[in-house]
Structure formats: structure tokens, C-alpha cells
Motif scaffolding. Structure first.
Motif, PDB file in Angstrom:
ATOM      1  N   VAL A   7       0.881  -1.170   0.000  1.00  0.00           N
ATOM      2  CA  VAL A   7       0.000   0.000   0.000  1.00  0.00           C
ATOM      3  C   VAL A   7       0.914   1.213   0.000  1.00  0.00           C
ATOM      4  N   LEU A   8       0.651   2.142  -0.885  1.00  0.00           N
ATOM      5  CA  LEU A   8       1.478   3.330  -1.036  1.00  0.00           C
ATOM      6  C   LEU A   8       0.604   4.565  -0.924  1.00  0.00           C
ATOM      7  N   GLU A   9       0.951   5.454  -0.017  1.00  0.00           N
ATOM      8  CA  GLU A   9       0.282   6.747   0.052  1.00  0.00           C
ATOM      9  C   GLU A   9       1.156   7.728  -0.720  1.00  0.00           C
ATOM     10  N   LEU A  10       0.703   8.079  -1.890  1.00  0.00           N
ATOM     11  CA  LEU A  10       1.435   8.999  -2.756  1.00  0.00           C
ATOM     12  C   LEU A  10       0.986  10.411  -2.406  1.00  0.00           C
ATOM     13  N   ARG A  11       1.868  11.183  -1.831  1.00  0.00           N
ATOM     14  CA  ARG A  11       1.508  12.506  -1.313  1.00  0.00           C
ATOM     15  C   ARG A  11       1.562  13.606  -2.357  1.00  0.00           C
ATOM     16  N   ARG A  12       2.265  13.340  -3.454  1.00  0.00           N
ATOM     17  CA  ARG A  12       2.292  14.302  -4.557  1.00  0.00           C
ATOM     18  C   ARG A  12       2.309  13.513  -5.859  1.00  0.00           C
ATOM     19  N   PRO A  13       1.826  14.121  -6.927  1.00  0.00           N
ATOM     20  CA  PRO A  13       1.778  13.388  -8.196  1.00  0.00           C
ATOM     21  C   PRO A  13       3.168  13.032  -8.711  1.00  0.00           C
ATOM     22  N   ILE A  14       3.219  11.980  -9.501  1.00  0.00           N
ATOM     23  CA  ILE A  14       4.424  11.611 -10.241  1.00  0.00           C
ATOM     24  C   ILE A  14       4.163  12.014 -11.687  1.00  0.00           C
ATOM     25  N   ALA A  15       5.002  12.859 -12.237  1.00  0.00           N
ATOM     26  CA  ALA A  15       4.803  13.367 -13.594  1.00  0.00           C
ATOM     27  C   ALA A  15       5.621  12.577 -14.606  1.00  0.00           C
ATOM     28  N   ALA A  16       5.043  12.415 -15.786  1.00  0.00           N
ATOM     29  CA  ALA A  16       5.766  11.825 -16.910  1.00  0.00           C
ATOM     30  C   ALA A  16       6.779  12.852 -17.418  1.00  0.00           C
ATOM     31  N   PRO A  17       7.828  12.411 -18.104  1.00  0.00           N
ATOM     32  CA  PRO A  17       8.788  13.372 -18.639  1.00  0.00           C
ATOM     33  C   PRO A  17       8.128  14.298 -19.651  1.00  0.00           C
ATOM     34  N   GLU A  18       8.608  15.525 -19.708  1.00  0.00           N
ATOM     35  CA  GLU A  18       8.026  16.508 -20.621  1.00  0.00           C
ATOM     36  C   GLU A  18       8.311  16.176 -22.076  1.00  0.00           C
TER      37      GLU A  18
END
Length: 127
Positions: A7-18
Motif C-alpha cells: 500500500v502506497l500513500e502517494l503525497r504528490r503526483p508523479i509526472a511523466a517526462p516533458e
């Protein structure tokens, strides 16, 4: 293939490379988006129902997820992603954790000089 699910609480989004074909500062190379066609209460869905409608995503939003990670396969990638998605679905059933939606996110990234893939399914609230 055995998958360890966390279980992972992701506190901020993970963005794909631009830039296409690039790499984000955190090692992310791409984020793929799929749907699960498994219906609620279906305990024996067809294999192909676990991973459908491939596409791309710009990010993995903050939230609480079931998560697994494996080395990125040289071939038969869709099959590897499907096995991971199925493992997350089984874990959600076992934990009685409702899945928030039908979205399955696959992150490809460089980690410690190796390429791995991570699969995410968002769950409702804390486990």
C-alpha cells in the motif's frame, strides 16, 4: 510470476517526462494508462479483462494505491503488466479494499541503473 503488493500513500503526483523519449528527474521514462474491465463481484474474469484500452498518462495523481514493482521485461511487456494488474486486483479482494476506479497506471523508470515497471491501482481511503 509472484508479485509483492504494497500500500502506497502517494503525497504528490508523479509526472511523466516533458519530452517524449526523455526522462524526468525522478527517473520516470513514461506513464501508461489502462482500464480494468473486471466487473465487481466477478471472481473468475477472463485474463484480458485485467488490462484493456492502452494509452498514456501525464501523471499519477496523489492518492492511496496498491502498488507492485518488477524488472522491466525485454519482451511480452503487456503480459507482464497484466500479471501485475491481476495481482493488485487479487490483493484488493483479499484486503477487502474497494478500488476507487477502473484505472491502472504503469510507470516505467530507471532505478539504480536498471529499468523497472511499477503498477498502481487506487484504493478508497486508508487500508
Amino acid at each position: 510470476m509472484k508479485h509483492t503488493v504494497h500500500v502506497l500513500e502517494l503525497r504528490r503526483p508523479i509526472a511523466a517526462p516533458e519530452a517524449p523519449g526523455g526522462e524526468a528527474p525522478d527517473g520516470t521514462r513514461s506513464i501508461l494508462a489502462y482500464r480494468s474491465l473486471v466487473r465487481e463481484g466477478d471472481l473468475e474474469p477472463p485474463e484480458e479483462a485485467h488490462l484493456a484500452d492502452p494509452g498514456e498518462a501525464s501523471s499519477i495523481p496523489a492518492g492511496t494505491y496498491l502498488f507492485t514493482q518488477r524488472p522491466w521485461p525485454a519482451e511480452r511487456r503487456e503480459e507482464a503488466y497484466r500479471e501485475a494488474a491481476k495481482a493488485l486486483w487479487h490483493e484488493a479482494l483479499w484486503r477487502e479494499s474497494p478500488l476507487k476506479n477502473d484505472r491502472i497506471l504503469v510507470r516505467i523508470l530507471s532505478e539504480d541503473g536498471k529499468t523497472v515497471f511499477q503498477v498502481f491501482r487506487e484504493i478508497v481511503g486508508a487500508p
